[in-house]
Design a protein around this motif. Structure first.
Motif, PDB file in Angstrom:
ATOM      1  N   ASP A  61      -8.261   3.990   1.023  1.00  7.77           N
ATOM      2  CA  ASP A  61      -8.146   3.061   2.150  1.00  7.77           C
ATOM      3  C   ASP A  61      -8.958   3.503   3.357  1.00  7.77           C
ATOM      4  O   ASP A  61      -9.357   2.671   4.178  1.00  7.77           O
ATOM      5  CB  ASP A  61      -6.672   2.910   2.555  1.00  7.77           C
ATOM      6  CG  ASP A  61      -5.852   2.182   1.503  1.00  7.77           C
ATOM      7  OD1 ASP A  61      -6.403   1.261   0.863  1.00  7.77           O
ATOM      8  OD2 ASP A  61      -4.671   2.524   1.321  1.00  7.77           O
TER       9      ASP A  61
ATOM     10  N   VAL B 122       0.851  -1.200   0.000  1.00  5.95           N
ATOM     11  CA  VAL B 122       0.000   0.000   0.000  1.00  5.95           C
ATOM     12  C   VAL B 122       0.881   1.243   0.000  1.00  5.95           C
ATOM     13  O   VAL B 122       2.089   1.175   0.232  1.00  5.95           O
ATOM     14  CB  VAL B 122      -0.941   0.021   1.232  1.00  5.95           C
ATOM     15  CG1 VAL B 122      -1.877  -1.181   1.227  1.00  5.95           C
ATOM     16  CG2 VAL B 122      -0.136   0.072   2.520  1.00  5.95           C
TER      17      VAL B 122
ATOM     18  N   TYR C  36      -9.136  -5.197   4.885  1.00  4.48           N
ATOM     19  CA  TYR C  36      -7.863  -5.238   5.592  1.00  4.48           C
ATOM     20  C   TYR C  36      -8.079  -5.909   6.948  1.00  4.48           C
ATOM     21  O   TYR C  36      -9.016  -5.587   7.676  1.00  4.48           O
ATOM     22  CB  TYR C  36      -7.327  -3.817   5.809  1.00  4.48           C
ATOM     23  CG  TYR C  36      -6.880  -3.126   4.557  1.00  4.48           C
ATOM     24  CD1 TYR C  36      -5.748  -3.544   3.867  1.00  4.48           C
ATOM     25  CD2 TYR C  36      -7.586  -2.038   4.038  1.00  4.48           C
ATOM     26  CE1 TYR C  36      -5.326  -2.909   2.717  1.00  4.48           C
ATOM     27  CE2 TYR C  36      -7.177  -1.387   2.888  1.00  4.48           C
ATOM     28  CZ  TYR C  36      -6.047  -1.837   2.231  1.00  4.48           C
ATOM     29  OH  TYR C  36      -5.633  -1.211   1.077  1.00  4.48           O
TER      30      TYR C  36
END
Length: 246
Positions: free
Chosen positions: A173, A65, A112
């Motif tokens: 995110d 990421v 996640y």
């Protein structure tokens, strides 16, 4: 049923810069490693029909990421673990010798499993925004549906229609912005003709029949918050071809 293990190495773009600003490639960035399992079945419940169903799960370690973004230079980090699990179903029906129907649907839950710090704007010399564990992985729709109905004899006229639907897609995110879901319809008509050794065909197709305005794709975690890329409006396609059989 199947099970497997794989890995994805960082790209040259992801290795290009170090977060410290030092020269050289970011060799501290590790490959992400995934383990996948899938089970499914295929059935022909009656003549002319085929159904498939699949359940799957993928768990990944060291997901890559964004870490920092300064002066157009982005650096990347390994963010811990992620999980993708879902269900896929599809069917194909030959209703009559010339009429065929198809349908497919996917449900995908991608999250996640570990929290991490990331950058959300430029310039950003140090990751400063918390991404919580259980946030959805951006750029992935939770549901997708497709259906079509086609009338297609061996020769002469043929017509068909298609419909597609996609749920909203998170663009970063932090999951604080998303491209809305949408549905579109397409239709086509064509003609097939055989003249001796010649096969002639013509087709007219219209996509996005309702001229919907929607985001056809997204730029995930764009540093300037320019996440959304518009899809084309109503689109026409006309084609013709000729084939000679020796």
């Amino acid at each position: 049923a199947t099970a497997g293990k794989g890995f994805e190495t960082p790209t040259l773009n992801e290795l290009a810069y170090r977060a410290s600003g030092a020269t050289g490639l970011n060799f501290g960035l590790q490959a992400s490693v995934s383990r996948s399992v899938e089970t499914g079945l295929k059935a022909r419940p009656w003549s002319g029909a085929e159904l498939t169903l699949a359940l799957f799960e993928t768990r990944t370690e060291h997901e890559i990421v964004t870490q920092t973004n300064v002066g157009g230079r982005a650096t990347y980090q390994n963010a811990g673990a992620t999980r993708r699990r879902g269900l896929e179903a599809a069917g194909n029906w030959q209703i009559t010798p010339t009429l065929q129907a198809q349908a497919a649907a996917t449900w995908l839950d991608a999250r996640y499993r570990d929290g991490f710090l990331t950058c959300t704007a430029t310039p950003c010399a140090a990751a400063n925004s918390q991404v919580n564990a259980d946030n959805r992985i951006p750029g992935i729709a939770r549901t997708a549906v497709y259906a079509s109905l086609t009338w297609q004899p061996a020769g002469g006229w043929r017509i068909g229609t298609e419909a597609r639907s996609l749920s909203k897609v998170y663009v970063n995110d932090l999951n604080n912005d998303a491209a809305p879901g949408y549905a579109t319809v397409a239709a086509f008509a064509g003609y097939q003709l055989s003249l001796g050794p010649w096969d002639l065909a013509a087709l007219l197709r219209v996509d996005n029949l309702g001229d919907r305005r929607y985001a056809g794709s997204v730029i995930v975690n764009d540093g300037n918050s320019r996440f959304f890329e518009p899809a084309p409006g109503r689109t026409w396609l006309a084609s013709a071809n000729a084939t000679y059989r020796f």
